[in-house]
Design a protein around this motif. Structure first.
Motif, mmCIF file in Angstrom:
data_model
loop_
_atom_site.group_PDB
_atom_site.id
_atom_site.type_symbol
_atom_site.label_atom_id
_atom_site.label_comp_id
_atom_site.label_asym_id
_atom_site.label_seq_id
_atom_site.Cartn_x
_atom_site.Cartn_y
_atom_site.Cartn_z
ATOM 1 N N PRO C 274 -8.110 96.738 32.497
ATOM 2 C CA PRO C 274 -9.199 97.580 31.812
ATOM 3 C C PRO C 274 -9.703 98.346 32.948
ATOM 4 O O PRO C 274 -10.044 99.607 32.514
ATOM 5 N N MET C 275 -9.841 97.858 33.879
ATOM 6 C CA MET C 275 -10.337 98.750 35.207
ATOM 7 C C MET C 275 -9.166 99.790 35.410
ATOM 8 O O MET C 275 -9.745 100.963 35.575
ATOM 9 N N LEU C 276 -8.050 99.610 35.541
ATOM 10 C CA LEU C 276 -6.918 100.529 35.743
ATOM 11 C C LEU C 276 -7.132 101.624 34.424
ATOM 12 O O LEU C 276 -7.074 102.876 34.870
ATOM 13 N N PHE C 277 -7.267 101.153 33.499
ATOM 14 C CA PHE C 277 -7.339 101.993 32.213
ATOM 15 C C PHE C 277 -8.515 102.898 32.622
ATOM 16 O O PHE C 277 -8.312 104.074 32.407
ATOM 17 N N LEU C 278 -9.703 102.497 32.909
ATOM 18 C CA LEU C 278 -10.895 103.277 32.926
ATOM 19 C C LEU C 278 -10.547 104.408 34.047
ATOM 20 O O LEU C 278 -11.052 105.400 33.880
ATOM 21 N N PHE C 279 -10.083 104.091 35.077
ATOM 22 C CA PHE C 279 -9.808 104.827 36.335
ATOM 23 C C PHE C 279 -8.869 106.027 35.775
ATOM 24 O O PHE C 279 -9.015 106.881 36.083
ATOM 25 N N VAL C 280 -8.048 105.448 35.217
ATOM 26 C CA VAL C 280 -6.979 106.619 34.723
ATOM 27 C C VAL C 280 -7.766 107.735 33.856
ATOM 28 O O VAL C 280 -7.219 108.867 34.071
ATOM 29 N N VAL C 281 -8.476 107.163 32.888
ATOM 30 C CA VAL C 281 -8.916 107.966 32.037
ATOM 31 C C VAL C 281 -10.111 108.838 32.785
ATOM 32 O O VAL C 281 -10.006 109.936 32.359
ATOM 33 N N LEU C 282 -10.760 108.395 33.583
ATOM 34 C CA LEU C 282 -11.869 109.001 34.400
ATOM 35 C C LEU C 282 -11.287 110.278 35.103
ATOM 36 O O LEU C 282 -11.539 111.272 35.226
ATOM 37 N N VAL C 283 -9.976 109.783 35.653
ATOM 38 C CA VAL C 283 -9.346 110.896 36.236
ATOM 39 C C VAL C 283 -8.797 112.060 35.665
ATOM 40 O O VAL C 283 -8.612 113.214 36.079
ATOM 41 N N LEU C 284 -8.387 111.620 34.355
ATOM 42 C CA LEU C 284 -7.903 112.728 33.430
ATOM 43 C C LEU C 284 -8.877 113.337 32.606
ATOM 44 O O LEU C 284 -8.545 114.569 32.235
ATOM 45 N N LEU C 285 -10.359 113.092 32.637
ATOM 46 C CA LEU C 285 -11.249 113.602 32.237
ATOM 47 C C LEU C 285 -11.379 115.073 32.840
ATOM 48 O O LEU C 285 -11.428 115.412 34.041
ATOM 49 N N PRO C 286 -11.778 115.924 31.908
ATOM 50 C CA PRO C 286 -12.001 117.216 32.345
ATOM 51 C C PRO C 286 -13.144 117.494 33.142
ATOM 52 O O PRO C 286 -14.324 116.602 32.941
ATOM 53 N N PRO C 287 -13.451 118.128 34.294
ATOM 54 C CA PRO C 287 -14.707 118.096 35.023
ATOM 55 C C PRO C 287 -15.860 118.665 33.904
ATOM 56 O O PRO C 287 -15.547 119.466 33.398
ATOM 57 N N ALA C 288 -17.208 118.100 34.295
ATOM 58 C CA ALA C 288 -18.159 118.387 33.592
ATOM 59 C C ALA C 288 -18.604 119.528 33.809
ATOM 60 O O ALA C 288 -18.680 120.173 35.156
ATOM 61 N N ARG C 289 -19.201 120.573 33.202
ATOM 62 C CA ARG C 289 -19.794 122.015 33.369
ATOM 63 C C ARG C 289 -21.116 121.436 34.291
ATOM 64 O O ARG C 289 -21.636 120.479 33.995
ATOM 65 N N LEU C 290 -21.412 122.128 35.189
ATOM 66 C CA LEU C 290 -22.451 122.023 36.229
ATOM 67 C C LEU C 290 -23.661 122.308 35.040
ATOM 68 O O LEU C 290 -23.994 123.341 34.331
ATOM 69 N N ARG C 291 -24.648 121.224 34.879
ATOM 70 C CA ARG C 291 -25.492 121.446 33.858
ATOM 71 C C ARG C 291 -26.618 122.246 34.191
ATOM 72 O O ARG C 291 -27.227 121.924 35.491
#
Lengths: 237, 248, 637
Positions: C274-291
């Motif tokens: 699950p942790m590997l999953f989480l990390f892979v997903v996090l790395v693949l997420l596009p960066p957030a716009r600066l709020r």
């Protein structure tokens, strides 16, 4: 017995946090009339409408709807009581389809989903063609029509319109104002905030100009027109 | 137009939000030593333009160059290091710090990336004095009235020693005396060789200090020219006042 | 082939359960903007409650199910929304986090009180012993039932969200709560409904899961990490992607169990999938716009000047000297623990209090520090301390790197997952027989061997670190950290590399925690493998929040509280996990008083009560407030 004004603000002060935006604003929208509220950016026009819809609670003064004191009522309660505000910019749910947006309009006004669709699509056939489309993917004009359809079906007593022409092409603005005119004909009381003074004054019975959070002048549309172009463009118009 | 090379060149920039065209192939420039006005009705796309220039928003198409260098794809902080600074219409002050700490922090950021060892504190004090905030230097920034908070943002931007300054409605919330002082200050900055791009609703201020004015209306540039030319332009009047035909 | 099918079935069934719990998580998060860390704990309590009714009190199964799923769970969700969630809506991530983490710890503590962990309990499967033969494979009725329930829920939710007015209104509230109110629907009620729905889904998952694993408080609570991972696959907004992620996760874990060699650390890999999953997903997420248009800046207590902090630190050391003369061995141990924990909390002050970032793995860094000291610090070698600082700092950089460009919540999730993975993989494996011997550091010319000397050493190290942290706070570093917490967008437009600065702060904080780990090991001589779990880190964050997140006083106060729990627990037998119960309870009140006790003390001294009242008045109204830290979107297709 005199009919009380559809909407009345008496000495209303309001703001966001520490910053006071409105200073003792008083205005009356007589029942069945169209009242245009004009003025430059940041003058407090939108805040005035937000006070009237219950989104901003006044720090001083009174808000009356049809003669009843309604200070502190929540926006949803006021909406069900017949106050309808179409907010500036985005008045639709972008991730809901057109039909689902219309379903939301059934919360006020007591129509069935079918009736809401029927009335809306009769007025704006274009929306009927796009019924399954997400509202966020509609053009700016279509989104504003969808937003305005709430005013048609919620059957409000008081309609508050916040810059419905913002960012829209003149033809679309003309179409929307046609609707504003016919809503006024039906006897709905309207408080209209508009940057386009000429457009708004053409349908208004009364008009006021706001500057710096105060009502600078109130009068007939003709009197207000000259005052306004001075305030916007420094007198050249 | 100016003989100087523009420090900012925006070419054919377009931005779309869902179904709404926020900017539609807009081209404009700002030259050193001049105050350039960017005006237009609400929702015309002025703040979006600032976000695109500073790198907070990616344009759908078009190009932004700063000092002759194409900055498309460059992150916000790297653009700032090329000499670009801005203020925000919706305030972005460091609310939990004092006015002086706001400016000081910016001066320190700049000393960090410019590898400059000058005294940030002295620089901050000079700027506070210049924008007229010395009296409230010790006050927490989010306790200041809007007008003064805007000056804090201006002072913070100046602390990075920019060559190009983008101001988003710096005059709103100021009284007429303060507005006049702001106008003088901006003229001063331009005289020092800075390029100033000004979004402002106070027509008097724009007329007084701008050399060139660009007018945006629903995402398009509808007019450019001297303040007087723009003011007399029928298209601009229609954009601001609307057409009566709409209600006929 | 049969084995493969068997593992596929097991994986699918587990995936269905993860999908149920993840769906509930997504629904509550999108409608309210508050991520529910207690989601798994709600499922756990529901499973125990169901056990209580159906096994202990012999209620018929349908009645017990109905009582839990149709009455208790929705009621609980609605109450939680009203009392805990509504007050923190639109607040900074770390504040809303504290409330749901508080609920998490509270529920664990409560469950420990009601159902003593020392007694073994068994929850039977549904349809026990019944199965159908599919080819060579026997599929249990229980397994079929779980898949059927998941399918029914999926179809039912699809219908609910696209056909019913209430369901559409839930999505509308996700989009734009203030517009929903203008249309005449009451967003608060809709959000309450969504929390009722979320609690029900969590409970359903808990009841289905308990017979498959074991009726254990921690196992059931922590299995929700799988739900988090699945929800992240759907980016916390897409229900179909969430379900797909859950199934893939269920299958991967099942195949890992089936096909990876048993024994050795590879067998533990299933625990980190699950942790590997989480990390892979996090790395693949596009960066957030600066709020931009960020929230309210927190009230800041006055930072003591150098002189003031030196005097206070000196005073502290003097008190420690006096104490060292009167305390016995156990007193010295407790006192040393206070200073060591205070040092750990100081690392959180730096990270969360000053720069607004959240870590739920601070104890992991402490553990790494202790490990380094135990491994490289033989004979009290300073190498152990250096190793502790470097190892923990490096681990901190490694965790933070992929997540800093994302929204704040993701950093919290990543650190939570990291802490759990390290708990299983590293501490469980490397600490041989469950504990590791750690020697005390020896310093040239300074005695550190005796209990008394080491106690004094911890006091001095804390005092020096506190003076150092306060000095950092007053200088450019502190302004950077505060500026990033107040407005990242403004920082970027002023030329500051926001991500790099955050990384530096995170690394520094982890290194400081590592140092406290080296001292903790030395103080006690041994450290246990089970001391560095994620829940412990959450507990630390909460006590610091209660003490005052951005004050050194808060760190000291929090350390006192944490160190007193074991003493209290030893004297009142049978009160296991008391610390969780009490801390959770206290944290639940933090939503209403974000500045904590340390902040209050400083304020009282400054007589700035009027300012606080002004700040309270300035809180944005609930539905017209600034953009909360989320993307407003709930995707159904």
């Amino acid at each position: 017995m005199r009919t009380p004004p559809a909407l009345e603000l008496v000495g209303v002060s309001a703001g966001y946090g520490r910053i006071e935006v409105l200073h003792e604003v008083s205005l009356q929208v007589p029942a069945g009339s169209v009242f245009a509220l004009l003025g430059p950016n940041g003058a407090g026009k939108s805040t005035t409408l937000q006070v009237a819809s219950g989104d901003v609670v006044p720090t001083a003064g009174c808000l009356h709807v049809a003669g009843t004191h309604v200070n502190g009522s929540s926006p949803d309660a006021l909406a069900r009581a017949g106050v309808c505000r179409i907010p500036e910019g985005r008045g639709v749910f972008p991730n809901l389809t057109v039909v689902e947006n219309l379903r939301m309009w059934t919360y006020a006004g007591g129509l069935t989903p079918a009736e809401v669709q029927e009335r809306t699509f009769a007025r704006f056939p274009k929306l009927g063609d796009r019924r399954g489309q997400l509202a966020g993917t509609l053009s700016g004009g279509e989104q504003q029509m969808l937003a305005m359809s709430r005013a048609i079906v919620a059957d409000p007593d008081v309609l508050l319109l916040d810059e419905i022409s913002m960012g829209l092409a003149p033809l679309v603005v003309a179409e929307l104002y046609e609707l504003v005119g016919s809503l006024a004909q039906e006897g709905i009381s309207l408080l209209l905030v508009e940057q386009f003074a000429r457009t708004a004054l053409a349908v208004a019975d009364y008009a006021a100009v706001m500057t710096q959070g105060r009502i600078a002048m109130v009068g007939q549309p003709g009197d207000v027109a000259d005052f306004v172009s001075e305030a916007y463009l420094g007198g050249a118009a | 137009m100016s003989s100087a090379d523009p420090v900012l060149a925006v070419e054919q920039v377009s931005v779309r939000f869902g179904g709404v065209q926020a900017l539609d192939a807009v081209t404009l420039s700002a030259e050193p030593g001049r105050v350039t006005g960017l005006i237009g009705p609400n929702g015309a796309g002025k703040t979006t333009m600032f976000n695109v220039i500073t790198g907070l928003e990616a344009p759908g198409s078009g190009r932004v160059s700063i000092g002759g260098r194409d900055v498309s794809g460059l992150s916000a902080h790297k653009r700032a290091r090329l000499g670009l600074a801005r203020t925000f219409q919706r305030l972005e002050i460091f609310g939990s710090m004092t006015a002086r700490q706001n400016v000081l922090a910016a001066a320190e950021f700049r000393n960090g990336w410019a590898r400059d060892r000058t005294d940030a504190g002295a620089a901050a004090d000079a700027i506070l004095d210049r924008v007229g905030l010395s009296a409230v230097a010790g006050a927490r920034a989010d306790a200041l009235p809007t007008g003064l908070a805007r000056l804090v943002e201006l002072g913070r931007a100046l602390a990075t020693q920019p060559s190009l300054l983008l101001l988003d409605e710096p005059g709103s919330g100021l009284d007429s005396t303060e507005t006049e002082a702001l106008g003088d200050l901006l003229l001063d900055l331009a005289a020092d060789g800075m390029a100033v791009l000004l979004v402002e609703h106070d027509v008097e201020l724009v007329m007084r200090i701008c050399d060139t004015v660009h007018v945006l209306d629903f995402g398009r540039r509808i007019a450019s020219g001297s303040p007087a030319e723009v003011q007399a332009d029928p298209a601009v009047q229609a954009a601001y006042l609307g057409a009566e035909a709409g209600a006929a | 082939m049969t084995t493969f099918l068997a593992f596929t079935t097991i994986g699918l069934v587990a995936g269905c359960i993860y999908a149920l719990t993840a769906t509930g998580l997504v629904v509550t998060y999108t409608t309210s903007g508050v991520f529910n860390f207690a989601h798994g704990a709600i499922g756990m309590v529901a499973a125990f409650t169901y056990w209580q009714l159906s096994v202990e009190w012999d209620w018929p199964v349908p009645l017990a199910l109905a009582a839990v799923l149709l009455v208790l769970a929705p009621l609980f969700g609605a109450i939680v929304e009203r009392l805990l969630i509504r007050p923190v809506q639109g607040a900074a991530v770390d504040l809303s986090l504290v409330v749901t983490l508080g609920l998490l710890l509270f529920l664990i503590g409560l469950a420990s009180l009601l159902w003593r962990p020392t007694t073994a309990r068994n929850l039977p499967e549904f349809f026990p012993g019944q199965s159908v033969q599919v080819g060579s494979l026997a599929v249990k009725h229980n397994q079929l039932a779980i898949v059927a329930v998941a399918l029914i829920v999926a179809v039912g939710l699809k219908w609910f969200f696209s056909r019913t007015r209430t369901g559409i209104a839930m999505r509308a509230v996700v989009d734009d709560p203030s517009l929903a109110a203008l249309a005449g629907c009451t967003p608060a009620r809709i959000q309450q409904l969504s929390w009722a729905l979320g609690a029900t889904l969590a409970s359903l998952a808990g009841i289905l899961l308990a017979p498959l694993v074991t009726l254990d408080i921690f196992v059931l609570t922590l299995l929700v990490i799988n739900g988090y991972a699945a929800a992240l696959v759907g980016r916390l907004k897409s229900l179909p992607m969430t379900a797909a992620g859950a199934i893939v996760l269920g299958l991967s874990i099942s195949y890992a169990v089936g096909y990876l060699p048993s024994g050795g650390w590879l067998s533990e890999v299933q625990g980190v999938i699950p942790m590997l999953f989480l990390f892979v997903v996090l790395v693949l997420l596009p960066p957030a716009r600066l709020r931009t248009g960020g929230g309210q800046a927190p009230a800041t207590p006055t930072v003591p000047g150098l002189r003031q902090s030196l005097v206070a630190a000196g005073g502290l050391v003097v008190v420690a000297v006096v104490l060292s003369l009167v305390l016995g061995p156990s007193g010295l141990a407790t006192g040393g623990r206070v200073f060591v924990v205070a040092l750990t909390l100081l690392s959180l002050v730096l990270l969360t209090g000053y720069s607004g970032q959240v870590s739920l793995c601070q104890l992991t860094f402490v553990g790494l520090g202790a490990y380094a000291m135990g491994t490289w610090g033989h004979g009290g070698s300073l190498l152990g301390v250096v190793g502790a600082v470097v190892l923990a700092g490096a681990a901190g950089a490694l965790v933070a790197l992929p997540t800093l460009r994302l929204r704040g919540l993701y950093l919290a999730l990543a650190t939570y997952a990291f802490a759990n993975a390290m708990d299983v993989l590293f501490f469980g494996q490397r600490f041989g027989r469950g504990s590791l011997e750690v020697e005390r550091v020896s310093l040239p010319g300074i005695p550190t061997e005796s209990d008394r000397a080491f106690f004094l050493l911890t006091a001095v190290v804390f005092a020096v670190a506190a003076v150092g942290v306060l000095a950092l706070r007053r200088g450019p570093f502190g302004r950077r950290a505060t500026a990033i917490a107040d407005s990242p967008a403004a920082c970027a437009t002023l030329g500051l590399d926001v991500n790099r600065t955050k990384l530096v702060i995170f690394t520094l904080s982890a290194a400081l925690a590592g140092l406290s780990g080296a001292l903790l090991g030395g103080l006690r001589g041994t450290v246990g493998a089970d001391e560095f779990a994620a829940l412990g880190s959450a507990l630390l964050l909460l006590v610091l929040r209660i003490g005052g997140i951005n004050t050194v006083t808060g760190a000291l106060f929090g350390a006192l509280v944490v160190s007193l729990f074991p003493v209290l627990q030893d004297n009142v037998p049978g009160l296991s996990n008391l610390s969780y119960l009490l801390t959770g309870l206290a944290a639940l009140s933090v939503g209403r008083d974000p500045n904590g006790i340390g902040g209050r003390l400083s304020e009282a001294g400054e007589k700035r009560r009027h300012r606080k009242e002004a700040a309270a008045r300035e809180l944005p109204p609930p539905y017209t407030s600034t953009e909360p830290d989320r993307e407003a979107d709930l995707v159904l297709r």
